[in-house]
Design a protein around this motif. Sequence first.
Motif, PDB file in Angstrom:
ATOM      1  N   GLN A   1       2.026  68.720  62.264  1.00  0.00           N
ATOM      2  CA  GLN A   1       0.864  68.618  61.385  1.00  0.00           C
ATOM      3  C   GLN A   1       1.113  69.183  59.884  1.00  0.00           C
ATOM      4  OE1 GLN A   1      -1.819  71.763  63.043  1.00  0.00           O
ATOM      5  NE2 GLN A   1      -2.219  70.135  64.702  1.00  0.00           N
ATOM      6  N   GLU A   2       2.136  70.000  59.759  1.00  0.00           N
ATOM      7  CA  GLU A   2       2.602  70.398  58.458  1.00  0.00           C
ATOM      8  C   GLU A   2       3.494  69.171  57.888  1.00  0.00           C
ATOM      9  OE1 GLU A   2       5.823  73.254  56.375  1.00  0.00           O
ATOM     10  OE2 GLU A   2       5.028  74.036  58.230  1.00  0.00           O
ATOM     11  N   ALA A   3       4.051  68.339  58.681  1.00  0.00           N
ATOM     12  CA  ALA A   3       4.946  67.210  57.783  1.00  0.00           C
ATOM     13  C   ALA A   3       3.799  66.357  57.647  1.00  0.00           C
ATOM     14  CB  ALA A   3       5.880  66.813  59.288  1.00  0.00           C
ATOM     15  N   ALA A   4       2.809  65.938  58.503  1.00  0.00           N
ATOM     16  CA  ALA A   4       1.950  64.968  58.364  1.00  0.00           C
ATOM     17  C   ALA A   4       1.234  65.478  56.851  1.00  0.00           C
ATOM     18  CB  ALA A   4       0.617  64.892  59.054  1.00  0.00           C
ATOM     19  N   ALA A   5       0.905  66.561  56.721  1.00  0.00           N
ATOM     20  CA  ALA A   5       0.101  66.857  55.270  1.00  0.00           C
ATOM     21  C   ALA A   5       1.159  66.907  54.308  1.00  0.00           C
ATOM     22  CB  ALA A   5      -0.286  68.608  55.377  1.00  0.00           C
ATOM     23  N   ILE A   6       2.461  67.166  54.456  1.00  0.00           N
ATOM     24  CA  ILE A   6       3.318  66.829  53.079  1.00  0.00           C
ATOM     25  C   ILE A   6       3.454  65.404  52.980  1.00  0.00           C
ATOM     26  CG2 ILE A   6       5.776  67.091  52.731  1.00  0.00           C
ATOM     27  CD1 ILE A   6       5.893  70.026  54.246  1.00  0.00           C
ATOM     28  N   GLU A   7       3.673  64.671  54.146  1.00  0.00           N
ATOM     29  CA  GLU A   7       3.938  63.167  53.778  1.00  0.00           C
ATOM     30  C   GLU A   7       2.435  62.448  52.842  1.00  0.00           C
ATOM     31  OE1 GLU A   7       4.325  59.414  56.900  1.00  0.00           O
ATOM     32  OE2 GLU A   7       5.111  61.366  57.346  1.00  0.00           O
ATOM     33  N   TYR A   8       1.314  63.270  53.404  1.00  0.00           N
ATOM     34  CA  TYR A   8       0.142  62.807  52.478  1.00  0.00           C
ATOM     35  C   TYR A   8       0.329  63.247  51.300  1.00  0.00           C
ATOM     36  CZ  TYR A   8      -4.691  62.191  51.316  1.00  0.00           C
ATOM     37  OH  TYR A   8      -5.900  62.078  50.411  1.00  0.00           O
ATOM     38  N   ALA A   9       0.591  64.116  50.887  1.00  0.00           N
ATOM     39  CA  ALA A   9       0.815  64.560  49.509  1.00  0.00           C
ATOM     40  C   ALA A   9       1.734  64.111  48.806  1.00  0.00           C
ATOM     41  CB  ALA A   9       1.339  66.358  49.395  1.00  0.00           C
ATOM     42  N   ASN A  10       3.103  63.623  49.583  1.00  0.00           N
ATOM     43  CA  ASN A  10       3.754  62.998  48.954  1.00  0.00           C
ATOM     44  C   ASN A  10       3.334  61.478  48.560  1.00  0.00           C
ATOM     45  OD1 ASN A  10       6.813  62.243  48.162  1.00  0.00           O
ATOM     46  ND2 ASN A  10       7.092  61.272  49.854  1.00  0.00           N
ATOM     47  N   GLU A  11       2.479  60.740  49.285  1.00  0.00           N
ATOM     48  CA  GLU A  11       1.998  59.671  48.899  1.00  0.00           C
ATOM     49  C   GLU A  11       1.187  59.653  47.861  1.00  0.00           C
ATOM     50  OE1 GLU A  11       0.074  58.153  52.576  1.00  0.00           O
ATOM     51  OE2 GLU A  11       2.087  57.975  53.719  1.00  0.00           O
ATOM     52  N   GLU A  12       0.424  60.753  47.836  1.00  0.00           N
ATOM     53  CA  GLU A  12      -0.454  60.949  46.439  1.00  0.00           C
ATOM     54  C   GLU A  12       0.164  61.100  45.346  1.00  0.00           C
ATOM     55  OE1 GLU A  12      -2.874  64.227  47.347  1.00  0.00           O
ATOM     56  OE2 GLU A  12      -4.495  63.058  47.991  1.00  0.00           O
ATOM     57  N   LEU A  13       1.324  61.725  45.299  1.00  0.00           N
ATOM     58  CA  LEU A  13       2.486  61.977  44.164  1.00  0.00           C
ATOM     59  C   LEU A  13       3.193  60.508  43.883  1.00  0.00           C
ATOM     60  CD1 LEU A  13       4.064  65.349  44.850  1.00  0.00           C
ATOM     61  CD2 LEU A  13       2.531  64.702  43.166  1.00  0.00           C
ATOM     62  N   VAL A  14       3.362  59.660  44.891  1.00  0.00           N
ATOM     63  CA  VAL A  14       3.894  58.472  44.589  1.00  0.00           C
ATOM     64  C   VAL A  14       3.002  57.468  43.957  1.00  0.00           C
ATOM     65  CG1 VAL A  14       4.715  56.335  45.770  1.00  0.00           C
ATOM     66  CG2 VAL A  14       5.835  58.529  46.468  1.00  0.00           C
ATOM     67  N   GLU A  15       1.705  57.660  44.281  1.00  0.00           N
ATOM     68  CA  GLU A  15       0.779  56.916  43.575  1.00  0.00           C
ATOM     69  C   GLU A  15       0.415  57.353  41.999  1.00  0.00           C
ATOM     70  OE1 GLU A  15      -2.923  57.010  45.838  1.00  0.00           O
ATOM     71  OE2 GLU A  15      -1.938  56.097  47.607  1.00  0.00           O
ATOM     72  N   LYS A  16       0.398  58.686  41.995  1.00  0.00           N
ATOM     73  CA  LYS A  16       0.130  59.323  40.742  1.00  0.00           C
ATOM     74  C   LYS A  16       1.557  58.908  39.863  1.00  0.00           C
ATOM     75  CE  LYS A  16      -1.343  63.516  38.579  1.00  0.00           C
ATOM     76  NZ  LYS A  16      -1.959  64.858  38.758  1.00  0.00           N
ATOM     77  N   THR A  17       2.604  58.824  40.168  1.00  0.00           N
ATOM     78  CA  THR A  17       3.917  58.625  39.301  1.00  0.00           C
ATOM     79  C   THR A  17       3.668  56.965  39.074  1.00  0.00           C
ATOM     80  OG1 THR A  17       4.941  60.109  40.856  1.00  0.00           O
ATOM     81  CG2 THR A  17       6.424  58.502  39.350  1.00  0.00           C
ATOM     82  N   ALA A  18       3.293  56.196  39.862  1.00  0.00           N
ATOM     83  CA  ALA A  18       2.994  54.837  39.633  1.00  0.00           C
ATOM     84  C   ALA A  18       2.114  54.582  38.459  1.00  0.00           C
ATOM     85  CB  ALA A  18       2.486  54.052  41.041  1.00  0.00           C
ATOM     86  N   ARG A  19       0.919  55.552  38.294  1.00  0.00           N
ATOM     87  CA  ARG A  19      -0.065  55.495  37.247  1.00  0.00           C
ATOM     88  C   ARG A  19       0.590  55.561  36.100  1.00  0.00           C
ATOM     89  NH1 ARG A  19      -4.857  58.751  38.503  1.00  0.00           N
ATOM     90  NH2 ARG A  19      -3.223  59.692  39.842  1.00  0.00           N
ATOM     91  N   LEU A  20       1.819  56.358  35.968  1.00  0.00           N
ATOM     92  CA  LEU A  20       2.485  56.825  34.622  1.00  0.00           C
ATOM     93  C   LEU A  20       3.124  55.779  33.922  1.00  0.00           C
ATOM     94  CD1 LEU A  20       3.168  60.589  35.597  1.00  0.00           C
ATOM     95  CD2 LEU A  20       1.461  59.884  34.410  1.00  0.00           C
ATOM     96  N   ASP A  21       3.048  54.633  34.516  1.00  0.00           N
ATOM     97  CA  ASP A  21       4.036  53.613  33.913  1.00  0.00           C
ATOM     98  C   ASP A  21       3.704  53.089  32.603  1.00  0.00           C
ATOM     99  OD1 ASP A  21       5.701  53.871  36.048  1.00  0.00           O
ATOM    100  OD2 ASP A  21       5.016  52.161  36.942  1.00  0.00           O
ATOM    101  N   SER A  22       2.266  53.455  32.211  1.00  0.00           N
ATOM    102  CA  SER A  22       1.938  53.020  30.749  1.00  0.00           C
ATOM    103  C   SER A  22       1.385  53.951  30.077  1.00  0.00           C
ATOM    104  CB  SER A  22       0.861  51.708  31.217  1.00  0.00           C
ATOM    105  OG  SER A  22      -0.446  52.425  31.665  1.00  0.00           O
ATOM    106  N   ILE A  23       1.447  53.594  28.890  1.00  0.00           N
ATOM    107  CA  ILE A  23       0.986  54.581  27.824  1.00  0.00           C
ATOM    108  C   ILE A  23      -0.500  54.944  27.808  1.00  0.00           C
ATOM    109  CG2 ILE A  23       0.550  55.142  25.300  1.00  0.00           C
ATOM    110  CD1 ILE A  23       3.485  55.211  26.113  1.00  0.00           C
ATOM    111  N   GLN A  24      -1.378  53.765  28.117  1.00  0.00           N
ATOM    112  CA  GLN A  24      -2.628  53.984  28.530  1.00  0.00           C
ATOM    113  C   GLN A  24      -3.036  55.056  29.461  1.00  0.00           C
ATOM    114  OE1 GLN A  24      -1.258  51.111  28.099  1.00  0.00           O
ATOM    115  NE2 GLN A  24      -1.775  50.235  26.054  1.00  0.00           N
ATOM    116  N   SER A  25      -2.212  54.755  30.615  1.00  0.00           N
ATOM    117  CA  SER A  25      -2.704  55.799  31.829  1.00  0.00           C
ATOM    118  C   SER A  25      -2.218  57.340  31.344  1.00  0.00           C
ATOM    119  CB  SER A  25      -1.910  55.333  33.058  1.00  0.00           C
ATOM    120  OG  SER A  25      -0.442  55.180  32.716  1.00  0.00           O
ATOM    121  N   ILE A  26      -1.137  57.522  30.682  1.00  0.00           N
ATOM    122  CA  ILE A  26      -0.849  58.774  30.135  1.00  0.00           C
ATOM    123  C   ILE A  26      -1.976  59.351  29.242  1.00  0.00           C
ATOM    124  CG2 ILE A  26       1.034  60.082  29.019  1.00  0.00           C
ATOM    125  CD1 ILE A  26       3.055  58.096  30.135  1.00  0.00           C
ATOM    126  N   GLN A  27      -2.456  58.379  28.358  1.00  0.00           N
ATOM    127  CA  GLN A  27      -3.335  59.017  27.585  1.00  0.00           C
ATOM    128  C   GLN A  27      -4.533  59.260  28.161  1.00  0.00           C
ATOM    129  OE1 GLN A  27      -3.811  55.757  24.594  1.00  0.00           O
ATOM    130  NE2 GLN A  27      -2.059  56.783  23.354  1.00  0.00           N
TER     131      GLN A  27
END
Length: 103
Positions: free
Chosen positions: A56-82
């Motif tokens: 269960q802990e691994a599943a929670a960490i995996e979910y958090a990791n997926e959220e971080l990957v998505e958030k990191t993907a959004r940081l690719d442009s200046i507009q998203s950072i702003q």
Amino acid sequence: MAKNAYPRKTVKIVLRPAGVVLTVCVTLLAVFSMGALIALDWVHGGIQQETERLRQEAAAIEYANEELVEKTARLDSIQSIQEIAREELGLVDSRTVAIEPQS
């Protein structure tokens, strides 16, 4: 006919009553074995619970990791950072004039 190379021998088995020491040893061995099996079952149950908790802990960490990957993907442009700076941090562009109402 050829004679059998290995002649048959007759074996007589005589059973006699076991001594007290042997009876006590076998009884103690049986009791010890049952205790060991009970202990192993208890340990096995604990290991299964710990394994389930870790899954269960691994599943929670995996979910958090997926959220971080998505958030990191959004940081690719200046507009998203702003956009993140405005929404999450309350920052404004240096060229923007912020007017706050007085209370």
